[in-house]
Design an enzyme around this catalytic site. Sequence first.
Site, PDB file in Angstrom:
ATOM      1  N   GLU A   1      42.052  39.052  43.133  1.00 23.70           N
ATOM      2  CA  GLU A   1      42.675  39.129  41.808  1.00 23.70           C
ATOM      3  C   GLU A   1      43.866  40.093  41.800  1.00 23.70           C
ATOM      4  O   GLU A   1      44.071  40.866  40.868  1.00 23.70           O
ATOM      5  CB  GLU A   1      41.646  39.535  40.757  1.00 23.70           C
ATOM      6  CG  GLU A   1      40.508  38.528  40.631  1.00 23.70           C
ATOM      7  CD  GLU A   1      39.485  38.897  39.579  1.00 23.70           C
ATOM      8  OE1 GLU A   1      38.989  37.981  38.907  1.00 23.70           O
ATOM      9  OE2 GLU A   1      39.183  40.092  39.432  1.00 23.70           O
TER      10      GLU A   1
ATOM     11  N   ARG B   1      33.318  44.810  48.585  1.00 20.67           N
ATOM     12  CA  ARG B   1      32.963  43.698  47.713  1.00 20.67           C
ATOM     13  C   ARG B   1      33.418  42.356  48.297  1.00 20.67           C
ATOM     14  O   ARG B   1      34.523  42.241  48.827  1.00 20.67           O
ATOM     15  CB  ARG B   1      33.569  43.872  46.318  1.00 20.67           C
ATOM     16  CG  ARG B   1      33.030  45.077  45.572  1.00 20.67           C
ATOM     17  CD  ARG B   1      33.710  45.246  44.229  1.00 20.67           C
ATOM     18  NE  ARG B   1      33.108  44.438  43.191  1.00 20.67           N
ATOM     19  CZ  ARG B   1      33.754  43.578  42.419  1.00 20.67           C
ATOM     20  NH1 ARG B   1      35.046  43.344  42.612  1.00 20.67           N
ATOM     21  NH2 ARG B   1      33.132  42.922  41.466  1.00 20.67           N
TER      22      ARG B   1
ATOM     23  N   GLU C   1      36.985  48.492  31.531  1.00 16.80           N
ATOM     24  CA  GLU C   1      37.156  47.053  31.731  1.00 16.80           C
ATOM     25  C   GLU C   1      35.818  46.356  31.533  1.00 16.80           C
ATOM     26  O   GLU C   1      34.819  46.728  32.144  1.00 16.80           O
ATOM     27  CB  GLU C   1      37.704  46.778  33.129  1.00 16.80           C
ATOM     28  CG  GLU C   1      38.013  45.304  33.340  1.00 16.80           C
ATOM     29  CD  GLU C   1      38.849  45.042  34.578  1.00 16.80           C
ATOM     30  OE1 GLU C   1      38.903  43.881  35.010  1.00 16.80           O
ATOM     31  OE2 GLU C   1      39.452  45.998  35.109  1.00 16.80           O
TER      32      GLU C   1
ATOM     33  N   ASN D   1      39.006  47.867  40.094  1.00 12.33           N
ATOM     34  CA  ASN D   1      40.459  47.690  40.046  1.00 12.33           C
ATOM     35  C   ASN D   1      41.042  49.106  39.988  1.00 12.33           C
ATOM     36  O   ASN D   1      41.442  49.590  38.937  1.00 12.33           O
ATOM     37  CB  ASN D   1      40.873  46.871  38.829  1.00 12.33           C
ATOM     38  CG  ASN D   1      40.354  45.451  38.916  1.00 12.33           C
ATOM     39  OD1 ASN D   1      40.327  44.844  39.976  1.00 12.33           O
ATOM     40  ND2 ASN D   1      39.934  44.898  37.787  1.00 12.33           N
TER      41      ASN D   1
ATOM     42  N   GLU E   1      29.540  40.528  29.950  1.00 11.47           N
ATOM     43  CA  GLU E   1      30.883  39.954  29.883  1.00 11.47           C
ATOM     44  C   GLU E   1      30.867  38.502  29.417  1.00 11.47           C
ATOM     45  O   GLU E   1      31.670  38.104  28.580  1.00 11.47           O
ATOM     46  CB  GLU E   1      31.545  40.056  31.257  1.00 11.47           C
ATOM     47  CG  GLU E   1      32.942  39.489  31.325  1.00 11.47           C
ATOM     48  CD  GLU E   1      33.565  39.643  32.695  1.00 11.47           C
ATOM     49  OE1 GLU E   1      34.702  39.177  32.880  1.00 11.47           O
ATOM     50  OE2 GLU E   1      32.918  40.238  33.584  1.00 11.47           O
TER      51      GLU E   1
ATOM     52  N   ASP F   1      31.269  33.943  39.031  1.00 17.42           N
ATOM     53  CA  ASP F   1      31.603  35.247  38.437  1.00 17.42           C
ATOM     54  C   ASP F   1      30.650  35.583  37.300  1.00 17.42           C
ATOM     55  O   ASP F   1      31.036  35.523  36.137  1.00 17.42           O
ATOM     56  CB  ASP F   1      33.047  35.244  37.934  1.00 17.42           C
ATOM     57  CG  ASP F   1      33.494  36.618  37.443  1.00 17.42           C
ATOM     58  OD1 ASP F   1      32.773  37.597  37.686  1.00 17.42           O
ATOM     59  OD2 ASP F   1      34.558  36.709  36.806  1.00 17.42           O
TER      60      ASP F   1
END
Length: 701
Positions: free
Chosen positions: A293, A326, A169, A212, A395, A367
């Site tokens: 999320e 987190r 990711e 995730n 990212e 973010d």
Amino acid sequence: MTKQLLLFFLVISSLAFADDGSRLWLNYDLIKDAKQRESYAQLAKFIVVSSDNQTIKIASEELQIGLQGLLGKKVAIVKTATGSGRIVLSVNKNAPSTTNLSEEGYEIYTEKDNIVISSKTETGVLYGAFELLRAIQTGKSLTNISIASSPKIKIRMLNHWDNANGTVERGYAGSTMWKWNELPYRIDPRYIMYARANASIGINATSINNVNASSRFLTAEYLEKIKAVADVLRPYGIRVFISVNFRSPRTLGGLKTSDPLDPEVRKWWNEKTKEIHQYIPDFGGYLVKANSEGEPGPQDYGRTHADGANMLADAMRPFSGIVIWRAFVYNADPNGDRFKEGYEQFKPLDGTFDPKVIVQVKNGPIDFMPREPFHPMFGAFPKTTLGMEFQITQEYLGQSTHLTYLAPMYKECLYTDTYAKGQGSTVAKVIDGSLYNASNSLMAGVANTGSDVNWCGHPFNQSNWYAFGRLAWDHTLSSEQIASEWIQMTLTQSKSAGQKITDMMMKSHPVYVSYTYPLGTAHMMGESHHYGPEPWLAKSARPDWTSVYYHRADSIGLGFDRTGKLSNALQLYSPEVQKKWGNSEQCPLDYLLWFHHVPWSKKLRTGRSLWDELCVRYYDGPVQVKRLQDTWETVKPDIDTETFESVKGRLKIQEKEALWWRDACVLYFGEYSKMPVPKPLMPPQRTLNEVKKLVEIYHLR
């Protein structure tokens, strides 16, 4: 294994081949200056080792590989030697130190024409060995050398967002480097190279899978695989962490709930933690993304983040590991402000987290934007150990096609003053534990490694992995020093070329910001893939995944007012910070639109209106990218051909995409400002609809 590895590296070091980047900064090519080589050789005739410890053996072999490559002469490893020219590796666990070294710290000093690398631990000696090699690679004198260094951060970690199916990711350098289908039966040699690279910059922890998380990583099948990796990393001083899915007691254990206060759930985690330690005795601990999320968490059962974290801390109680929880959490509220979410959810819990818990906070409140104000949590949690989470993978920073050196961005955050305990209460002092005398500390970086032969995609992206490690060890190092080290160790020994490339790197982050997010704009990238501009994005699965949520452009002006009219987020900071950022006349221009909705015609300190200043910065970005290209051309004679051509091609892509960003944002915001592009700048030669089609094409890739 180590003898085979040594032979492999000695063979490849003798071959002439194009530099594919696979050696990273452990590039032990022959020093060109014969006199300099000879001066080093006089001080490095033997490596003296009196221990059979595996880490010491690795340190001695690394020195042997490095010295023979750099000096072009054989350097023997011996147990005893007399005379001068000895490099002595010494572990003295009880030796008093005049420099207050930590367990991982090291000293390098001259003693009777010999060089001693000393530490209280074997891992410290390994770090010292890499420091000595770095000194040689960067041309420093070893005569009367005297170095003493200890890490400022205790846990210096890479966070891998790697999945069991081989994908990564936000990975831009190929597939995962962990070959799950081959583990535990085959150990890829890249694992050893990965361990060497991390140890060389002091990284001592790695979370091996995506936050995730899949519960599959807690099964016996995967624990056996992770054990094989942990066995490789352990002698290099690196402990393995696992990212866990909070729902695992249900998905793996068959329980009816994952409520952290349920006795059966707590029992399940206790037993699972014991099982993990049977595979990995020095298991580092758990990393958890919860209630963020769509990920499950304790709030699903009416519990708090502290309830969830403390349950896992209880499971870790008999062991040395910890829990990293987190703070990247936010609700889908169209009338709220995502800027405040983490603070508001965690602030009531300050002082309730177990001592084994570190709350990991992103550097900024949104973010990983290219430039963000520091997260307000860093100035308001005196009773909770907070760790830093930086992003190394780019990212929102051009991914693998844009040259963006991130050390200045990291430093900007670390050395901003929170005023939490008066002037000088920098973010760095919060996370290294010195401000509140915390017993533990953490700096984590979201990794940018992948299966690409050069590990990181863009050759210069390697410098961000290197810079992260160096700053996690010592955040006082300058961005220029780190860049210079990396260049000399990776690209060229030429001082002239090195200075030019350092200048390129130091300019690269401001240049990127100028054509993407000038004046404090944020979150206008392409939907989902996060590549290229999409400032017009108004519909998504949730409002805070759109662009219009953040820039708030209208006929009056641009920017998100966080001074109290739209949001009171500025009040989360100390009064001193509020004073600095709360007045639009005094607010630094780089943060202006983070906190203020500014009229298009408002005259700024530059003498230009907001609209004109916005245009000037958008237009200057591509011009500066062209200058980066021109500078790169001048260093061609001093750079390996393969590396030179790779960077040259990517800089051309960067120029094209800087123009894409410029035209998209100028044309889109121009529809609100109703003002012309200021002279002598020329209006874009394409229409907004034509630019929007580029985004549609990208979605089809």
